[in-house]
Write a protein that holds these residues in place. Sequence first.
Motif, PDB file in Angstrom:
ATOM      1  N   MET A   1       0.851  -1.155   0.000  1.00 49.81           N
ATOM      2  CA  MET A   1       0.000   0.000   0.000  1.00 49.81           C
ATOM      3  C   MET A   1       0.908   1.232   0.000  1.00 49.81           C
ATOM      4  SD  MET A   1      -3.068   1.037   2.616  1.00 49.81           S
ATOM      5  CE  MET A   1      -3.120  -0.617   3.148  1.00 49.81           C
ATOM      6  N   GLU A   2       0.562   2.152  -0.840  1.00 50.43           N
ATOM      7  CA  GLU A   2       1.339   3.377  -0.923  1.00 50.43           C
ATOM      8  C   GLU A   2       0.437   4.568  -0.711  1.00 50.43           C
ATOM      9  OE1 GLU A   2       4.571   4.784  -3.871  1.00 50.43           O
ATOM     10  OE2 GLU A   2       4.214   2.653  -4.241  1.00 50.43           O
ATOM     11  N   PHE A   3       1.015   5.637  -0.161  1.00 50.02           N
ATOM     12  CA  PHE A   3       0.249   6.841   0.105  1.00 50.02           C
ATOM     13  C   PHE A   3       0.821   8.009  -0.683  1.00 50.02           C
ATOM     14  CE2 PHE A   3      -0.425   4.090   3.690  1.00 50.02           C
ATOM     15  CZ  PHE A   3      -1.790   4.160   3.858  1.00 50.02           C
ATOM     16  N   CYS A   4      -0.045   8.919  -1.059  1.00 46.44           N
ATOM     17  CA  CYS A   4       0.320  10.084  -1.851  1.00 46.44           C
ATOM     18  C   CYS A   4       1.236  11.008  -1.054  1.00 46.44           C
ATOM     19  CB  CYS A   4      -0.950  10.831  -2.266  1.00 46.44           C
ATOM     20  SG  CYS A   4      -0.629  12.328  -3.215  1.00 46.44           S
ATOM     21  N   PRO A   5       2.378  11.428  -1.637  1.00 42.51           N
ATOM     22  CA  PRO A   5       3.266  12.337  -0.921  1.00 42.51           C
ATOM     23  C   PRO A   5       2.690  13.751  -0.793  1.00 42.51           C
ATOM     24  CG  PRO A   5       4.111  11.907  -3.125  1.00 42.51           C
ATOM     25  CD  PRO A   5       2.927  11.011  -2.933  1.00 42.51           C
ATOM     26  N   LYS A   6       1.707  14.106  -1.638  1.00 41.24           N
ATOM     27  CA  LYS A   6       1.112  15.448  -1.587  1.00 41.24           C
ATOM     28  C   LYS A   6       0.010  15.555  -0.541  1.00 41.24           C
ATOM     29  CE  LYS A   6       2.006  17.021  -6.276  1.00 41.24           C
ATOM     30  NZ  LYS A   6       1.365  17.512  -7.505  1.00 41.24           N
ATOM     31  N   CYS A   7      -0.997  14.652  -0.622  1.00 38.39           N
ATOM     32  CA  CYS A   7      -2.175  14.799   0.246  1.00 38.39           C
ATOM     33  C   CYS A   7      -2.323  13.663   1.261  1.00 38.39           C
ATOM     34  CB  CYS A   7      -3.443  14.907  -0.600  1.00 38.39           C
ATOM     35  SG  CYS A   7      -3.861  13.384  -1.470  1.00 38.39           S
ATOM     36  N   LYS A   8      -1.427  12.678   1.205  1.00 42.25           N
ATOM     37  CA  LYS A   8      -1.396  11.550   2.161  1.00 42.25           C
ATOM     38  C   LYS A   8      -2.567  10.586   2.024  1.00 42.25           C
ATOM     39  CE  LYS A   8       2.198  13.479   4.009  1.00 42.25           C
ATOM     40  NZ  LYS A   8       3.325  13.497   3.150  1.00 42.25           N
TER      41      LYS A   8
ATOM     42  N   MET B   1      -4.558   7.311   0.134  1.00 41.74           N
ATOM     43  CA  MET B   1      -4.109   6.047  -0.414  1.00 41.74           C
ATOM     44  C   MET B   1      -4.073   6.126  -1.935  1.00 41.74           C
ATOM     45  SD  MET B   1      -5.469   2.114   0.159  1.00 41.74           S
ATOM     46  CE  MET B   1      -6.558   2.666   1.384  1.00 41.74           C
ATOM     47  N   MET B   2      -3.019   5.544  -2.525  1.00 44.66           N
ATOM     48  CA  MET B   2      -2.878   5.531  -3.980  1.00 44.66           C
ATOM     49  C   MET B   2      -3.319   4.175  -4.509  1.00 44.66           C
ATOM     50  SD  MET B   2       0.623   7.690  -4.411  1.00 44.66           S
ATOM     51  CE  MET B   2       0.439   7.867  -6.163  1.00 44.66           C
ATOM     52  N   PHE B   3      -3.863   4.164  -5.746  1.00 45.59           N
ATOM     53  CA  PHE B   3      -4.405   2.957  -6.348  1.00 45.59           C
ATOM     54  C   PHE B   3      -3.744   2.695  -7.689  1.00 45.59           C
ATOM     55  CE2 PHE B   3      -7.586   4.596  -3.501  1.00 45.59           C
ATOM     56  CZ  PHE B   3      -8.035   3.465  -2.844  1.00 45.59           C
TER      57      PHE B   3
ATOM     58  N   ASN C   1       0.647   2.908 -13.801  1.00 46.64           N
ATOM     59  CA  ASN C   1       1.170   3.757 -12.736  1.00 46.64           C
ATOM     60  C   ASN C   1       0.274   3.656 -11.506  1.00 46.64           C
ATOM     61  OD1 ASN C   1      -1.083   5.292 -13.396  1.00 46.64           O
ATOM     62  ND2 ASN C   1       0.081   6.679 -14.677  1.00 46.64           N
ATOM     63  N   ILE C   2       0.651   4.377 -10.458  1.00 47.61           N
ATOM     64  CA  ILE C   2      -0.145   4.430  -9.237  1.00 47.61           C
ATOM     65  C   ILE C   2      -0.714   5.835  -9.159  1.00 47.61           C
ATOM     66  CG2 ILE C   2      -0.118   4.166  -6.741  1.00 47.61           C
ATOM     67  CD1 ILE C   2       2.368   2.461  -7.062  1.00 47.61           C
TER      68      ILE C   2
ATOM     69  N   TYR D   1      -2.242  13.034  -8.193  1.00 49.42           N
ATOM     70  CA  TYR D   1      -0.812  12.748  -8.298  1.00 49.42           C
ATOM     71  C   TYR D   1      -0.611  11.341  -8.858  1.00 49.42           C
ATOM     72  CZ  TYR D   1       3.976  11.727  -6.829  1.00 49.42           C
ATOM     73  OH  TYR D   1       5.298  11.362  -6.804  1.00 49.42           O
ATOM     74  N   THR D   2       0.347  11.168  -9.773  1.00 52.24           N
ATOM     75  CA  THR D   2       0.637   9.850 -10.332  1.00 52.24           C
ATOM     76  C   THR D   2       2.110   9.522 -10.156  1.00 52.24           C
ATOM     77  OG1 THR D   2       1.050  10.737 -12.539  1.00 52.24           O
ATOM     78  CG2 THR D   2      -1.181   9.987 -12.069  1.00 52.24           C
ATOM     79  N   LYS D   3       2.393   8.241 -10.016  1.00 51.74           N
ATOM     80  CA  LYS D   3       3.755   7.742  -9.862  1.00 51.74           C
ATOM     81  C   LYS D   3       3.868   6.473 -10.695  1.00 51.74           C
ATOM     82  CE  LYS D   3       6.822   5.823  -6.365  1.00 51.74           C
ATOM     83  NZ  LYS D   3       6.944   5.437  -4.955  1.00 51.74           N
ATOM     84  N   GLU D   4       4.990   6.317 -11.402  1.00 51.71           N
ATOM     85  CA  GLU D   4       5.169   5.124 -12.216  1.00 51.71           C
ATOM     86  C   GLU D   4       5.181   3.898 -11.329  1.00 51.71           C
ATOM     87  OE1 GLU D   4       8.428   3.269 -15.229  1.00 51.71           O
ATOM     88  OE2 GLU D   4       8.052   5.415 -15.335  1.00 51.71           O
ATOM     89  N   GLN D   5       4.448   2.894 -11.753  1.00 52.16           N
ATOM     90  CA  GLN D   5       4.291   1.683 -10.966  1.00 52.16           C
ATOM     91  C   GLN D   5       5.514   0.795 -11.145  1.00 52.16           C
ATOM     92  OE1 GLN D   5       0.729  -0.377 -11.938  1.00 52.16           O
ATOM     93  NE2 GLN D   5       0.701  -1.527 -10.059  1.00 52.16           N
ATOM     94  N   GLY D   6       6.158   0.409 -10.028  1.00 49.62           N
ATOM     95  CA  GLY D   6       7.325  -0.462 -10.064  1.00 49.62           C
ATOM     96  C   GLY D   6       6.930  -1.919 -10.144  1.00 49.62           C
ATOM     97  N   ALA D   7       7.883  -2.776 -10.449  1.00 50.83           N
ATOM     98  CA  ALA D   7       7.629  -4.216 -10.588  1.00 50.83           C
ATOM     99  C   ALA D   7       7.136  -4.823  -9.289  1.00 50.83           C
ATOM    100  CB  ALA D   7       8.888  -4.920 -11.058  1.00 50.83           C
TER     101      ALA D   7
END
Length: 104
Positions: free
Chosen positions: A1-8, A10-12, A17-18, A25-31
Amino acid sequence: MEFCPKCKSMMFPGAGNIECRKCGYTKEQGAATEDMVSKAKQDDREVTILEENFDQGLPTTAARCPECGHNVAYWWLRQLRSADESETRFFKCVKCAATWREYD
């Protein structure tokens, strides 16, 4: 589970990407993230299933496995219905990794 660095929030997982559903906010999804969860169809709905050893941080409880009869299982809650109804509890056997859910 990852959380957004901007608003805290949960990211999906999204399209490669996530994504944060609250602020965008988007982040490239890792393996490693791709292998954490999978989707399974059950009663015409998708249900998140934990894969491999990513469930080791989950709490355990006394619950009899319908597959092997072992008495210890990991558990987690998931809101599947509307917000005014109770959450559904999922179990995963620590011995055989069979997954089932508790109905209210």
